[in-house]
Design an enzyme around this catalytic site. Sequence first.
Site, PDB file in Angstrom:
ATOM      1  N   LYS A 115       0.834  -1.212   0.000  1.00 38.32           N
ATOM      2  CA  LYS A 115       0.000   0.000   0.000  1.00 38.32           C
ATOM      3  C   LYS A 115       0.860   1.250   0.000  1.00 38.32           C
ATOM      4  O   LYS A 115       0.648   2.173  -0.791  1.00 38.32           O
ATOM      5  CB  LYS A 115      -0.935  -0.011   1.211  1.00 38.32           C
ATOM      6  CG  LYS A 115      -1.942   1.143   1.244  1.00 38.32           C
ATOM      7  CD  LYS A 115      -1.449   2.374   1.980  1.00 38.32           C
ATOM      8  CE  LYS A 115      -1.364   2.142   3.475  1.00 38.32           C
ATOM      9  NZ  LYS A 115      -0.997   3.404   4.195  1.00 38.32           N
ATOM     10  N   ASP A 133      -6.006   1.179   1.253  1.00 41.42           N
ATOM     11  CA  ASP A 133      -5.941   1.403   2.699  1.00 41.42           C
ATOM     12  C   ASP A 133      -7.277   1.017   3.324  1.00 41.42           C
ATOM     13  O   ASP A 133      -8.118   0.388   2.673  1.00 41.42           O
ATOM     14  CB  ASP A 133      -5.575   2.869   3.008  1.00 41.42           C
ATOM     15  CG  ASP A 133      -6.660   3.847   2.567  1.00 41.42           C
ATOM     16  OD1 ASP A 133      -7.689   3.420   1.975  1.00 41.42           O
ATOM     17  OD2 ASP A 133      -6.500   5.054   2.827  1.00 41.42           O
TER      18      ASP A 133
END
Length: 208
Positions: A115, A133
């Site tokens: 991420k 996220d």
Amino acid sequence: MKASKVVNVLNEKFPNPKCELEFTHDYELLLSTMLSAQTTDKRVNMVMNDVYKKYNTLGKLNNLTVKEIENLISSIGLYKNKAKYFKEIVNALLPYEKVPNDREFLQSLPGVGRKSANVVLSVLYNEPYIAVDTHVTRVSKRLDIAKESDDVLKIENKLYKYFKEYDYKKVGEQLVLFGRYICTSKKPNCHLCGLYKECNSKDKIKEE
């Protein structure tokens, strides 16, 4: 629900999305992205703006001890571990003129997962990645783009397939903002959503 409908709403709500982490130098984005895990971007900005101004080169940051970094970031969640990661990342970047456009290198750094790498690559290099996220995960599941059981990598791949005709970088940043300000975890602002009729989420707030 067609991707075009979702994109139209995202464009209406957030026509010019951008990462809300504040930075002047490329390494600051990388460091702040690492620090933002389980902490809000707002908190990271509040803490790090003064730090980056005072220690405005990688060399100056590298001169800080882990203990000094702990003291500087103590109001950020998990600060003890993050202080160690911070020191190691700064040291790893010293041989480079800029943060490398290299996923393998980025994900080799402590505290930097897929991420975080996606954030850095998309923001700094305009690479077509979506950073999954907690906000993007929640929105993807509520809009039935992903299943409740899907992990972040599966969600990311489903998003690429779902939004295949659109700008992944822009859509990714829009989904973050949509989840942060409208499709919130608790008491979502369904009246602002624009996708209320199409949404089948159990978290949906009933219209009065």
